[in-house]
Enzyme design. Structure first.
Site, PDB file in Angstrom:
ATOM      1  N   ASP A 101     -25.759 -14.201  -8.201  1.00 26.66           N
ATOM      2  CA  ASP A 101     -26.372 -12.811  -8.095  1.00 26.66           C
ATOM      3  C   ASP A 101     -26.091 -12.069  -6.873  1.00 26.66           C
ATOM      4  OD1 ASP A 101     -27.417 -14.565  -6.261  1.00 26.66           O
ATOM      5  OD2 ASP A 101     -29.571 -14.643  -6.894  1.00 26.66           O
ATOM      6  N   HIS A 161       1.825  -2.084  -8.846  1.00 26.03           N
ATOM      7  CA  HIS A 161       0.747  -2.236  -8.256  1.00 26.03           C
ATOM      8  C   HIS A 161       0.554  -3.501  -7.484  1.00 26.03           C
ATOM      9  CE1 HIS A 161      -0.905   0.636 -11.691  1.00 26.03           C
ATOM     10  NE2 HIS A 161      -0.300   1.270 -10.596  1.00 26.03           N
ATOM     11  N   ASP A 218       0.878   2.618  -0.435  1.00 19.34           N
ATOM     12  CA  ASP A 218       0.169   3.621  -1.334  1.00 19.34           C
ATOM     13  C   ASP A 218      -1.544   3.412  -1.073  1.00 19.34           C
ATOM     14  OD1 ASP A 218      -0.920   5.018  -3.686  1.00 19.34           O
ATOM     15  OD2 ASP A 218       0.491   4.358  -4.944  1.00 19.34           O
ATOM     16  N   ASP A 260      -4.960  10.216  -2.419  1.00 19.45           N
ATOM     17  CA  ASP A 260      -4.168   9.228  -3.106  1.00 19.45           C
ATOM     18  C   ASP A 260      -2.653   9.475  -2.443  1.00 19.45           C
ATOM     19  OD1 ASP A 260      -2.536   7.507  -4.650  1.00 19.45           O
ATOM     20  OD2 ASP A 260      -3.024   8.334  -6.540  1.00 19.45           O
ATOM     21  N   HIS A 284       7.481   5.144 -14.166  1.00 24.06           N
ATOM     22  CA  HIS A 284       6.240   5.752 -14.441  1.00 24.06           C
ATOM     23  C   HIS A 284       6.323   7.548 -14.516  1.00 24.06           C
ATOM     24  CE1 HIS A 284       6.110   6.841  -9.827  1.00 24.06           C
ATOM     25  NE2 HIS A 284       6.578   5.569  -9.863  1.00 24.06           N
ATOM     26  N   HIS A 325      -0.740  12.533 -11.877  1.00 23.80           N
ATOM     27  CA  HIS A 325      -1.798  12.350 -12.637  1.00 23.80           C
ATOM     28  C   HIS A 325      -3.065  13.222 -11.917  1.00 23.80           C
ATOM     29  CE1 HIS A 325      -3.238   9.772  -9.497  1.00 23.80           C
ATOM     30  NE2 HIS A 325      -2.291   9.222  -9.613  1.00 23.80           N
ATOM     31  N   HIS A 376      -7.298   8.410 -11.073  1.00 27.66           N
ATOM     32  CA  HIS A 376      -6.681   8.905 -12.444  1.00 27.66           C
ATOM     33  C   HIS A 376      -7.844   9.988 -13.038  1.00 27.66           C
ATOM     34  CE1 HIS A 376      -3.335   5.722 -12.346  1.00 27.66           C
ATOM     35  NE2 HIS A 376      -3.460   6.279 -11.202  1.00 27.66           N
ATOM     36  N   GLU A 393       4.290  12.121  -7.399  1.00 26.62           N
ATOM     37  CA  GLU A 393       4.448  10.876  -6.857  1.00 26.62           C
ATOM     38  C   GLU A 393       5.890  10.259  -7.470  1.00 26.62           C
ATOM     39  OE1 GLU A 393       1.761   7.538  -7.780  1.00 26.62           O
ATOM     40  OE2 GLU A 393       0.482   8.978  -8.639  1.00 26.62           O
ATOM     41  N   TYR A 430      13.032   2.430  -8.078  1.00 29.69           N
ATOM     42  CA  TYR A 430      12.689   1.070  -7.899  1.00 29.69           C
ATOM     43  C   TYR A 430      14.145   0.309  -8.276  1.00 29.69           C
ATOM     44  CZ  TYR A 430       8.378   3.312  -7.780  1.00 29.69           C
ATOM     45  OH  TYR A 430       7.269   4.337  -7.491  1.00 29.69           O
ATOM     46  N   ARG A 449       8.701   5.225  -2.908  1.00 33.48           N
ATOM     47  CA  ARG A 449       7.726   6.257  -3.816  1.00 33.48           C
ATOM     48  C   ARG A 449       7.165   7.150  -2.774  1.00 33.48           C
ATOM     49  NH1 ARG A 449       4.911   2.933  -6.758  1.00 33.48           N
ATOM     50  NH2 ARG A 449       3.090   2.817  -5.490  1.00 33.48           N
ATOM     51  N   GLU A 473       4.191  10.154  -2.424  1.00 32.00           N
ATOM     52  CA  GLU A 473       3.132  10.861  -3.360  1.00 32.00           C
ATOM     53  C   GLU A 473       2.300  11.663  -2.266  1.00 32.00           C
ATOM     54  OE1 GLU A 473       0.290   8.007  -4.695  1.00 32.00           O
ATOM     55  OE2 GLU A 473      -0.511   9.306  -6.152  1.00 32.00           O
TER      56      GLU A 473
HETATM   57  N1  GLY Z   1      -2.329   4.412  -6.492  1.00 30.05           N
HETATM   58  C1  GLY Z   1      -2.694   4.689  -7.709  1.00 30.05           C
HETATM   59  C2  GLY Z   1      -1.553   5.792  -8.225  1.00 30.05           C
HETATM   60  O1  GLY Z   1      -1.090   6.275  -7.534  1.00 30.05           O
HETATM   61  O2  GLY Z   1      -1.680   6.231  -9.319  1.00 30.05           O
HETATM   62 MN    MN Z   2      -1.169   6.226  -5.241  1.00 32.94          MN
HETATM   63 MN    MN Z   3      -1.162   8.291  -7.753  1.00 31.27          MN
END
Ligand code: GLY
Ligand code: MN
Ligand code: MN
Length: 435
Positions: free
Chosen positions: A34, A238, A255, A266, A345, A349, A356, A379, A383, A407, A409
């Site tokens: 709980d 991720h 990230d 983000d 990727h 977004h 997202h 972003e 890799y 990356r 972003e």
């Molecule tokens: N951190 C999630 C993304 O960059 O989409």
């Molecule tokens: Mn991100």
């Molecule tokens: Mn992102």
């Protein structure tokens, strides 16, 4: 903020006309036994009401004679509130949240039909809670059965996404302020983390530095689980275990972003923890940075959304060709997606109340057009996992490139004149990252 929520509801009501929309709050989720998770409101529900409790339902009935905005909430209950926290309650909710009428959630079945029976359709998203879905469907079936007696009533259930989410996609000034705040706090956290990170520290210690700033600055917490990925971990998109001890010579990919009043930052940065890029790291970093800068330059009203990704892909492919990591004709590599072992990727977004965020990217064959008030991430990355398998006909990757993941972003607002980078407080040039 009340006029802001009034305006949002008015915009949606203008679109649904004779329909009735039903929005349900998020449930209070149980973590184990709980013990409860921190409550996180449903984004659509929050966007329209600003009401931040579970077990609530908002109904919008623009055609109703008396009540256009109806709220069902948990009633005050001092005994329960001792355990589970403060509730606004029926009386105060009317005043504070601008509803025309507020009922206890226990009255939903009794009160709901009057708001549906003269509507021509119900806007409702079938959610994960089957019991609640069944409740809405039962009301609908009942009205369908009795339709011949009235000659009015909802003949369809429609998902509200296509009416509501275009509104959410364009951020108001008030929303942009909150996004700026989320971006600023997220940027400060990145700067603190970069100053802290040294060979020998653990990834989770860097995570703690980041999340310390989030809470110290009044953010609710993380927008998503923080990714603190050193060395080869950066090739796992991720990666959130954050358990490794960082080594001299590693790049660190962070990230991370905070959630401020449910609006999200983000940001990703990648930098050498010993203050010096190796030649291979630098070569790849410069490509990703150039891809990101050129992609951001495409953020301009009137441009197709897809141009951001296409630009990043072109720069990355040209860079990998120059380094001999890809070979052949640029356009063919792009068309046949032969770059995907290195860049798998998309370049961005929508960003907002959801990380997202809602909103379409494509209309069939046509890309969505950028408009002022939209916020997107940009972003790109490269890799090179040690297990990388180039597609057939492409060269094997020399091991000196293995284990490099990069990356970069930023969060970018579309403005009338072009764009504004909300997260520009975090440095990203090689010169700024080396020490
Ligand atoms: N951190 C999630 C993304 O960059 O989409
Ligand atoms: Mn991100
Ligand atoms: Mn992102």
């Amino acid at each position: 903020m009340q006029p802001e929520f009034d305006r949002r509801r008015a915009q949606l009501m203008a679109k649904i006309g004779k329909g009735t929309a039903i929005f349900r709050s998020a449930p209070q989720a149980v973590m184990h036994n709980d013990v409860e998770y921190n409550f996180r409101q449903d984004s659509d529900f929050f966007y329209l009401t600003g009401f931040n409790e579970p077990e609530a339902v908002a109904v919008l009935a623009p055609h109703h004679e008396e009540h256009r905005f109806i709220l069902f909430v948990q009633p005050k209950d001092p005994d329960r509130e001792t355990w589970t926290g403060y509730r606004v309650g029926v009386e105060a909710a009317k005043e504070q949240f601008g509803a025309d009428v507020v009922y206890s959630i226990a009255e939903l079945d009794e009160k709901l039909p009057q708001y549906l029976e003269k509507s021509d359709r119900i806007y409702y998203r079938l959610g994960r809670d089957r019991t609640f879905n069944d409740k809405v469907l039962k009301h609908w079936q009942q009205l369908i059965r009795t339709y011949p007696k009235r000659g009015t009533g909802p003949v369809a259930i429609e998902d509200p996404a296509t009416t509501l989410h275009p509104l959410r996609l364009i951020k108001s000034d008030a929303e942009i302020e909150l996004m700026r705040k989320a971006a600023t706090i997220s940027a400060e956290a990145h700067n603190r983390a970069r100053e802290f990170a040294r060979p020998g520290c653990f990834e989770y210690q860097v995570q703690a530095e980041i999340e310390h700033v989030f809470r110290m600055r009044g953010a609710i917490g993380v927008a998503y689980p923080s990714i603190v990925a050193s060395g080869g971990n950066a090739c796992v998109l991720h990666y959130t275990e954050n358990t490794r001890q960082m080594q001299d010579g590693d790049l660190l990919l962070i990230d991370a972003g905070c959630s401020y009043n449910y609006y999200n930052g983000d940001i990703t940065r990648t930098f050498p923890i010993n203050g010096q890029f190796s030649p291979e790291q630098k070569a790849l970093y410069e490509i990703v940075l150039e891809a990101q800068l050129q992609a951001i330059a495409q953020v301009h009203p009137g441009n197709p959304y897809s141009q951001i990704h296409e630009t990043a892909v072109r720069v990355i492919v040209e860079g990998l060709l120059d380094l001999g990591l890809l070979q052949g004709d640029r356009d063919e590599i792009i068309k046949e997606e032969k770059y995907k072992p290195f860049y798998m990727h998309k370049t961005g977004h929508w960003l907002g109340l959801d990380v997202h965020d809602v909103g379409v990217y494509q209309h069939g064959e046509t890309s969505h057009t950028l408009e002022p008030g939209q916020v997107t991430t940009v972003e790109p990355g490269i890799y090179i996992a040690p297990t990388i398998k180039p597609v057939e006909g492409q060269p094997e990757v020399d091991p000196r490139w293995h284990g490099i993941g990069i990356r970069i972003e930023d969060d970018v607002l579309v403005t009338a004149a072009g764009h504004e980078i909300l997260t520009s407080d975090v440095p990203k040039s090689v010169a700024e990252l080396e020490r």
